[in-house]
Design an enzyme around this catalytic site. Structure first.
Site, PDB file in Angstrom:
ATOM      1  N   ARG A 173     -13.672  -7.669  -2.476  1.00 46.14           N
ATOM      2  CA  ARG A 173     -13.301  -7.402  -1.086  1.00 46.14           C
ATOM      3  C   ARG A 173     -12.762  -5.963  -0.980  1.00 46.14           C
ATOM      4  NH1 ARG A 173      -7.812  -6.071   0.894  1.00 46.14           N
ATOM      5  NH2 ARG A 173      -7.869  -6.394   3.137  1.00 46.14           N
ATOM      6  N   GLY A 180     -10.733  -3.380   1.460  1.00 46.27           N
ATOM      7  CA  GLY A 180      -9.886  -3.294   2.648  1.00 46.27           C
ATOM      8  C   GLY A 180     -10.015  -1.945   3.321  1.00 46.27           C
ATOM      9  N   ASP A 181      -8.985  -1.558   4.083  1.00 49.99           N
ATOM     10  CA  ASP A 181      -9.097  -0.311   4.846  1.00 49.99           C
ATOM     11  C   ASP A 181      -8.700   0.925   4.054  1.00 49.99           C
ATOM     12  OD1 ASP A 181      -6.403  -1.261   4.881  1.00 49.99           O
ATOM     13  OD2 ASP A 181      -5.963   0.171   6.473  1.00 49.99           O
ATOM     14  N   GLY A 187      -6.023  -5.070   6.314  1.00 50.07           N
ATOM     15  CA  GLY A 187      -7.083  -4.067   6.283  1.00 50.07           C
ATOM     16  C   GLY A 187      -8.215  -4.340   7.246  1.00 50.07           C
ATOM     17  N   THR A 198      -1.184   0.985   6.740  1.00 50.95           N
ATOM     18  CA  THR A 198      -0.881  -0.115   5.827  1.00 50.95           C
ATOM     19  C   THR A 198      -0.804  -1.411   6.612  1.00 50.95           C
ATOM     20  OG1 THR A 198       0.719  -1.044   4.280  1.00 50.95           O
ATOM     21  CG2 THR A 198       1.597   0.395   5.995  1.00 50.95           C
ATOM     22  N   GLY A 199      -1.510  -2.427   6.142  1.00 48.10           N
ATOM     23  CA  GLY A 199      -1.479  -3.694   6.859  1.00 48.10           C
ATOM     24  C   GLY A 199      -2.697  -4.537   6.556  1.00 48.10           C
ATOM     25  N   THR A 259       0.904  -1.151   0.000  1.00 46.05           N
ATOM     26  CA  THR A 259       0.000   0.000   0.000  1.00 46.05           C
ATOM     27  C   THR A 259       0.938   1.195   0.000  1.00 46.05           C
ATOM     28  OG1 THR A 259      -1.705  -1.110   1.309  1.00 46.05           O
ATOM     29  CG2 THR A 259      -1.702   1.277   1.377  1.00 46.05           C
TER      30      THR A 259
END
Lengths: 379, 379
Positions: free
Chosen positions: B276, B278-279, B302, B299-300, B248
């Site tokens: 899907r 994510g964050d 999500g 970042t990670g 990200t």
């Protein structure tokens, strides 16, 4: 201003507890009168806050914690008091039935998740509410549905955005939470997920009622979507009738095991742009639940609820300042949001209930193990 | 435990300021020794917190406030120290170039929004990072891109999820923020919005590099998606290589006018399920900016960032407890998230910079008006 007394109240225990200890006469000391003035300031500040709260507090915090509690909403908005008596009665009747379903389940020992799912399914199936059957329509004349659910035990959550063929979006959101490692599926991906999840499917026409079709036709006649990208006019985007704007359903509950859960389901805004995602499927904005604090479901102008992370912000104020559910909800709805943006329902881990809104009305109801059973539309 | 000293520290001013007042000998008093112990506890707690912070603090808070500051990330993950020297050098070179672009813009007086957009566009165009060209692929072999941006001046925000033909997703997110009344568009709706917004379009194949295609083939061979709905196995879903998971890009900045902005852009996870989200496009989870507190990009994993409303939670801890950016970020990344979940970059309203992660590495860089210019991968 209002933040300060919360902190002071939060610290009362250790601070005063300590200063009450035994004093030896020959120790160096500080003046008691000054301490007294400090204490007086804290007490008066706390009292001032409590006064403010009472104006908007629907249900007082309960001690000891209640065995179970539930609150439901069917959207916030203008809701003219001149609405026909039969319309008003239809809403009251439906809210009463929904609340009864949830209250009875919780009384029988059902989990808060089962209770909120059952109540939201009932409201999705009822054409009065803007969720499931009877959802408002996008500008292409289709229904696109969003829903989310959260489990206060472990912060697990599931959400779907823009589904067109899932009869009960809340059940698909719960399936995502319990059976997938993801939180949110959108659009075609959500339909694809539904194929595998085995939830009940319907044609998109199932959701569409004559009433909602007429609403859309009126909105299109008034060109209520044409300025969506211009950003220039406050009248350009929102449907004229505020009743059309804020339809959403939500339920929050505390069960006999002390577990909180929250769920929200919506058809969004009449004439909304294709693909627009509001706050209902956004964990933290439309829905949040944490056993340590509260369960929240929002309804209103989704964009403002996203920018302010409304559902999570209420939980955060409780967690980080020690404020009560009602204090936290009031700060967010009355100070952070703008007048007319919408409202929230919440249940705290102690069974306290908050139903706070900055619109003239919110379809809502609350019940608990102490015999409370209340359904309201206006203040 | 760590929450308490923040509150006490936050209250030090009024509390001790008051007790230092002139005392009259003949007033009733409370023992000074007990007050001294209370003060000692506060001081030691504060010192303990400061000690913890120093282990992970990349850049200390600065006083007086800095004229400008910027931090960037290119994803967090395992990032083996055995990576080939040429790979490491390529990342360092690209991060250095990205940071230079942002630093120079801010030095010339550009807005934080212009700076973050320019830097993220550069990183989207660079195939090294999982955003734009070089994004990871879904299990159907396409690239689906998410991005979000937030303006700390007024909490306005824009985001898009699942676009397939927009060359620079961050610019479309900014267009949504500045020209639409909505915050988030997903899937086909986002493409439809892009048609009207006039942003640069490309074929989906533009995003796809040979490297990412091989990654997907390996993931499919290992059946790394088949258990996605089973929830049964920790090995069933995530790609084996943690490097693939956390790609990200994000940038946060404070400009000379004191305005904060944050932006995030991603291609998501290798072999992620179609649809899907994510964050990264979720305001409050992947991105947040508020001039009163900080600007954050995450970042990670999500899903964990959504459940914990990570970006907004850091801002909330600062707002409601008076904690510093670094204290707040450390609580969220090291206490709320689990080891290995990922990391954040943040810039505070005073120009302080935090780059906190619970993975072995995070591609990152920071620069400010005091001459700081630092690019790192590991601790």
């Amino acid at each position: 201003m209002t933040g300060i007394p919360f902190i002071l109240r939060f610290r009362e225990f250790s601070f005063f507890g300590y200063l009450d200890g035994n004093a030896k006469r020959n120790q160096p000391t500080v003046p008691m009168r000054q301490l007294f003035v400090l204490i007086l300031i804290i007490v008066l500040s706390t009292a001032a806050i409590s006064c403010n709260d009472s104006e908007i507090q629907d249900v007082q915090n309960q001690f000891p914690p209640l065995e179970y509690a539930i609150a439901i909403h069917g959207g916030a908005g203008v809701m003219s008091r001149d609405m026909p008596a039969e319309t008003r009665e239809a809403y009251i009747r439906s809210l009463t039935e929904a609340l009864t379903i949830g209250r009875d389940l919780l009384a029988e020992g059902a989990s808060s998740l089962d209770a909120i799912e059952s109540v939201i399914r009932f409201m999705e199936d009822d054409p009065l509410f803007n969720a499931g059957h009877g959802a408002v329509l996008t500008n292409t004349g289709t229904a696109e549905l969003d829903a989310s659910v959260m489990d206060g035990r472990d912060l697990s959550a599931g959400a779907i955005a823009g589904v067109k063929t899932v009869k009960n979006p809340i059940s698909l959101a719960r399936h995502v939470m319990e059976n997938s490692r993801h939180v949110l599926f959108a659009g075609e991906g959500a339909e694809h997920y539904a194929d595998q999840a085995g939830v009940e499917r319907v044609e998109n026409s199932y959701f569409i009622t004559d009433n909602r079709r007429r609403q859309l036709e009126r909105a299109i006649e008034r060109d209520e979507v044409s300025l969506d990208h211009s950003g220039g006019s406050a009248t350009g985007y929102f449907p004229e009738s505020a009743n059309d704007r804020f339809g959403t359903v939500g339920v929050v509950a505390l069960d006999r095991d002390g577990n909180l859960a929250a769920g929200t389901s919506t058809g969004g805004m009449t004439n909304k742009r294709f693909g627009r995602v509001g706050d209902s499927p956004i964990i933290g904005a439309g829905t949040y639940a944490d056993n340590r604090t509260c369960a929240i479901s929002s309804t209103g102008t989704g964009e403002e609820f996203i920018r302010n992370a409304v559902a999570y912000q209420i939980s955060a104020i409780m967690e980080f300042t020690g404020a009560s559910l009602h204090e936290a909800a009031s700060i967010v709805v009355h100070e952070k949001l703008k007048e007319g943006d919408g409202g929230i329902i919440g249940v705290g881990s102690d069974g306290s209930i908050a139903m706070v809104f900055n619109t003239p009305g919110m379809y809502r109801g609350a019940a608990n193990s102490e015999g409370l059973f209340d359904v309201k539309i206006w203040d």
